[in-house]
Write a protein that holds these residues in place. Structure first.
Motif, mmCIF file in Angstrom:
data_model
loop_
_atom_site.group_PDB
_atom_site.id
_atom_site.type_symbol
_atom_site.label_atom_id
_atom_site.label_comp_id
_atom_site.label_asym_id
_atom_site.label_seq_id
_atom_site.Cartn_x
_atom_site.Cartn_y
_atom_site.Cartn_z
ATOM 1 N N VAL A 62 -10.072 -5.947 1.691
ATOM 2 C CA VAL A 62 -8.663 -5.561 1.600
ATOM 3 C C VAL A 62 -7.934 -6.495 0.643
ATOM 4 O O VAL A 62 -7.155 -6.052 -0.212
ATOM 5 C CB VAL A 62 -7.995 -5.565 2.987
ATOM 6 N N TRP A 65 0.821 -1.212 0.000
ATOM 7 C CA TRP A 65 0.000 0.000 0.000
ATOM 8 C C TRP A 65 0.854 1.262 0.000
ATOM 9 O O TRP A 65 0.482 2.261 -0.634
ATOM 10 C CB TRP A 65 -0.949 -0.011 1.192
ATOM 11 N N TYR A 77 -3.510 -1.520 5.576
ATOM 12 C CA TYR A 77 -4.301 -0.696 4.660
ATOM 13 C C TYR A 77 -4.580 0.679 5.271
ATOM 14 O O TYR A 77 -4.417 1.712 4.601
ATOM 15 C CB TYR A 77 -5.615 -1.412 4.354
#
Length: 398
Positions: A55, A21, A307
């Motif tokens: 996710v 991420w 995340y």
């Protein structure tokens, strides 16, 4: 973007997920890992509910994980002769998606290796923070400067010890030790497992990777032991002392243990901290809020945390003071709910006496016929879904 360079300690689950991420948001991640290569083996990990699955879906790895799902069905508790005495349905412990931790780690590595610098066979030895960044020293590599440092290095986090203080201030031992390793599927198990429970001990075996192998798992009740976490022969000796002659397949599995290449042994614990961040250092996953390996929540919590942490850094344009505060605010209640799933499980896993173990086995035998038989699974799902994930967008194509 402020604070572009980010060092992540730990290459298991939380670290690579965060690196994925961070890159998507325009940061430059580096991961340092003590092991010389990716760790294979390990136990099966579960994902439950839309928060976990969304996710995985946003990372583009859900289909990859579906292809390596364990497909494990019900679990049988057996007596010393191997005769089933109770059966637990799969949805009680497997969630919506169950994969081996080693498979998850490999898929996360494959998704990040092209844009993340990996330093295997090394570890952080000191952190020296100033107004502009953190100077990091390593066991092997030369010292380097990073804008931020993230500890994703598990229950016994080195980053947490260096930045926050000694482990005993934050880790609560739950009175249980666990060992796991890969062995032959000599029982011919077909996507299922057998477990044998006696007072203070539980030995189990379940098939893995399309029944071509099996995982041997041992739990035993014990106060915290003075053991070197890298002294595998001593760990194996302690395990043998607790289980030798305990019945069922224990002795055969203990013989196989000495030839296992992925032997894992550790205490079962939870991490409780008032704050997961200090200055330019933050903690993630088990290093920050381990719910215990018995909770079934650790990997999902790590992926959701990665995340959120990366997203908040992006939303704050790299301002770590703003981002770290938002990260804790978003994740604190969620993490505490996941930790509640680990509370009390240790006593149920290895009750202290033969009588208690027999009573628990008897309860499991009648549980499928009782009202509220799915209550535990529903509680676990509710805890796993108890967060609303923001859409942080991305600035990179992946």
């Amino acid at each position: 973007m402020k604070n572009n360079s980010v060092l992540i300690s730990g290459a298991s689950v939380a670290g690579p997920a965060l690196a994925y991420w961070l890159h998507r948001h325009g940061f430059a991640p580096t991961i340092v890992e003590r092991a010389p290569a990716l760790r294979d083996g390990g136990y099966a990990v579960d994902f439950r509910g839309e928060a976990h699955l969304s996710v995985l879906r946003r990372m583009g790895i859900l289909a990859d994980l579906e292809r390596v799902r364990t497909g494990t069905g019900s679990m049988s508790y057996v007596n010393s002769a191997g005769k089933p005495v109770a059966e637990l349905p799969a949805d009680l412990f497997a969630g919506d998606l169950e994969v081996l931790r080693g498979d998850l780690s490999r898929i996360l590595y494959d998704a990040t290796e092209q844009h993340t610098e990996y330093l295997f066979g090394d570890s952080v030895t000191s952190l020296h923070e100033d107004a502009d960044g953190v100077t990091v020293t390593f066991e092997r590599a030369a010292p380097r400067r990073f804008d931020l440092v993230i500890g994703a290095d598990g229950l016994h986090s080195t980053t947490r010890r260096l930045a926050f203080g000694p482990e005993e201030r934050f880790v609560k031992h739950l009175g249980v030790y666990c060992a796991i390793f890969t062995t032959d599927n000599h029982l011919g198990l077909d996507r299922t497992g057998h477990a044998h429970r006696t007072g203070g001990r539980l030995a189990a075996m379940y098939s893995a990777r399309d029944n071509t192998e099996a995982k041997a798992v041992f739990y035993f009740a014990s106060p915290l032991l003075d053991l070197d976490r890298r002294d595998v022969p001593r760990q194996q000796a302690v395990l043998a002392e607790h289980f030798a002659g305990s019945g069922w397949e224990s002795d055969r599995l203990l013989d196989a243990m000495r030839h296992a290449t992925d032997f894992y042994f550790d205490s079962v614990g939870q991490v409780r901290m008032d704050s997961w961040t200090r200055g330019r250092v933050a903690l993630l996953g088990d290093a920050a809020c381990c719910p215990s390996s018995l909770s079934g929540m650790g990997s999902g919590l790590a992926l959701v945390g990665a995340y959120v942490l990366a997203g908040e850094l992006a939303a704050a344009h790299g301002d770590h003071r703003v981002a770290f505060a938002r990260y804790e605010r978003e994740m604190r209640a969620y993490a505490e709910g996941c930790q509640k799933m680990g509370d009390g499980v240790a006593r149920l896993m290895v009750p202290g006496s033969r009588t208690a173990a027999a009573l628990l086995n008897r309860y499991y035998r009648v549980m499928p016929y009782l009202p509220g038989k799915n209550m535990a699974a529903k509680i676990a799902r509710k805890a796993a879904e108890n967060i609303t994930l923001r859409d942080y967008g991305t600035v990179a194509a992946g």
